[in-house]
Design an enzyme around this catalytic site. Structure first.
Site, short mmCIF file in Angstrom:
data_model
loop_
_atom_site.label_atom_id
_atom_site.label_comp_id
_atom_site.label_asym_id
_atom_site.label_seq_id
_atom_site.Cartn_x
_atom_site.Cartn_y
_atom_site.Cartn_z
N ASP A 34 0.83 -1.22 0.00
CA ASP A 34 0.00 0.00 0.00
C ASP A 34 0.86 1.26 0.00
O ASP A 34 1.29 1.74 1.04
CB ASP A 34 -0.91 0.01 1.24
CG ASP A 34 -2.11 -0.90 1.07
OD1 ASP A 34 -2.36 -1.72 1.98
OD2 ASP A 34 -2.78 -0.80 0.04
N ASP A 180 -10.82 -4.44 -1.36
CA ASP A 180 -9.73 -4.01 -0.49
C ASP A 180 -10.24 -3.12 0.64
O ASP A 180 -10.68 -2.01 0.41
CB ASP A 180 -8.71 -3.24 -1.35
CG ASP A 180 -7.48 -2.84 -0.56
OD1 ASP A 180 -6.67 -2.06 -1.10
OD2 ASP A 180 -7.32 -3.31 0.59
C1 DX5 Z 1 -6.28 1.05 2.73
C2 DX5 Z 1 -5.45 -0.01 2.01
C3 DX5 Z 1 -5.92 -1.41 2.29
C4 DX5 Z 1 -5.91 -1.76 3.78
C5 DX5 Z 1 -6.51 -3.13 3.98
O1 DX5 Z 1 -6.05 2.31 2.17
O2 DX5 Z 1 -5.50 0.18 0.61
O3 DX5 Z 1 -5.10 -2.33 1.56
O4 DX5 Z 1 -4.57 -1.74 4.23
O5 DX5 Z 1 -6.33 -3.45 5.32
P1 DX5 Z 1 -7.53 -4.01 6.21
O6 DX5 Z 1 -7.79 -5.41 5.70
O7 DX5 Z 1 -6.95 -3.99 7.60
O8 DX5 Z 1 -8.71 -3.11 6.02
ZN ZN Z 2 -4.65 -1.47 -0.58
#
Ligand code: DX5
Ligand code: ZN
Length: 220
Positions: A34, A180
């Protein structure tokens, strides 16, 4: 077949390598990187995510699923090209509806041998990306507002997954649908039912006692 992409956003540095090994042993399919530039979203994760991507590429053969939450997409496509990511996804909201620019970025990502993803935020309509779907490999439907891990899935976004699935099936477009944000053992099967075939999961996987078990629950 459902694939799992583990977001490293909430990974703490001291446990990074051990957790990456455990994630791979737990049979994830990708490491989800990310990248946040502090402009497209508030947080800046450029340093730590580059570090994690390099580490992951040294200790594992699993593909990198790079999620660019950045304004200067071209700069980060360049920066990550040397790691030969499996997938590079950019946000349609970063492209100011500039069709020429969007097509160039799609070409650039293909040129480095990566699969191309376009991401849309919860409040972005799928009409914005329909015309690009035949030219890309994946659409990333954000199920939270991008910017941090550990958030709760926004239920309405799963309606969007359903609409995209119907559209690609009607138009014979062969493309992956990735979701996501807030994906865990409670939300994953609804996302799969709606048509997602790649699930990004961060907090749920990283905080689980038994990652293998957690991955299996996501796929159920
Ligand atoms: C948020 C990111 C996601 C997030 C997902 O901006 O793009 O990939 O890290 O993490 P969880 O599963 O904890 O929501
Ligand atoms: Zn992400």
């Amino acid at each position: 077949m459902t694939e799992i992409s583990a977001s490293l956003l909430t990974l703490d540095k001291e446990n990074a390598i051990k957790t990456m090994y455990n994630l791979e042993a737990g049979k994830i399919n990708y490491f989800h990187i990310d990248v946040m530039d502090g402009k497209f979203v508030e947080k800046n994760t450029t340093e730590i995510m580059k570090d994690y991507a390099l580490t992951a590429s040294h200790i594992s053969n699993l593909g990198l699923d790079v999620h660019l939450m950045v304004e200067n997409v071209e700069e980060f496509v360049d920066e990550y090209s040397m790691l030969e990511p499996k997938i590079i996804t950019f946000h349609i909201e970063a492209m100011n509806n500039n069709e020429e620019r969007i097509k160039n970025v799609i070409y650039e990502i293909k040129n480095i041998g990566s699969r191309v993803g376009i991401a849309i935020n919860p409040d972005t309509d799928i009409e914005k990306v329909k015309k690009y779907l035949p030219y890309i490999h994946m659409i990333l439907i954000m199920t939270v507002v991008p910017g941090k891990g550990g958030q709760t899935l926004i239920a309405e976004t799963l309606e969007k997954v359903k609409k995209v699935k119907e559209y690609i099936d009607e138009n014979n477009i062969d493309i992956d649908i990735e979701v996501d944000g807030g994906i865990n053992d409670e939300t994953s099967n609804k996302a799969i039912e709606c048509g997602a075939n790649i699930l990004v999961s961060g907090k749920y996987l990283i905080s689980s006692e038994n990652i293998g078990e957690a991955v299996r629950k996501l796929k159920e």
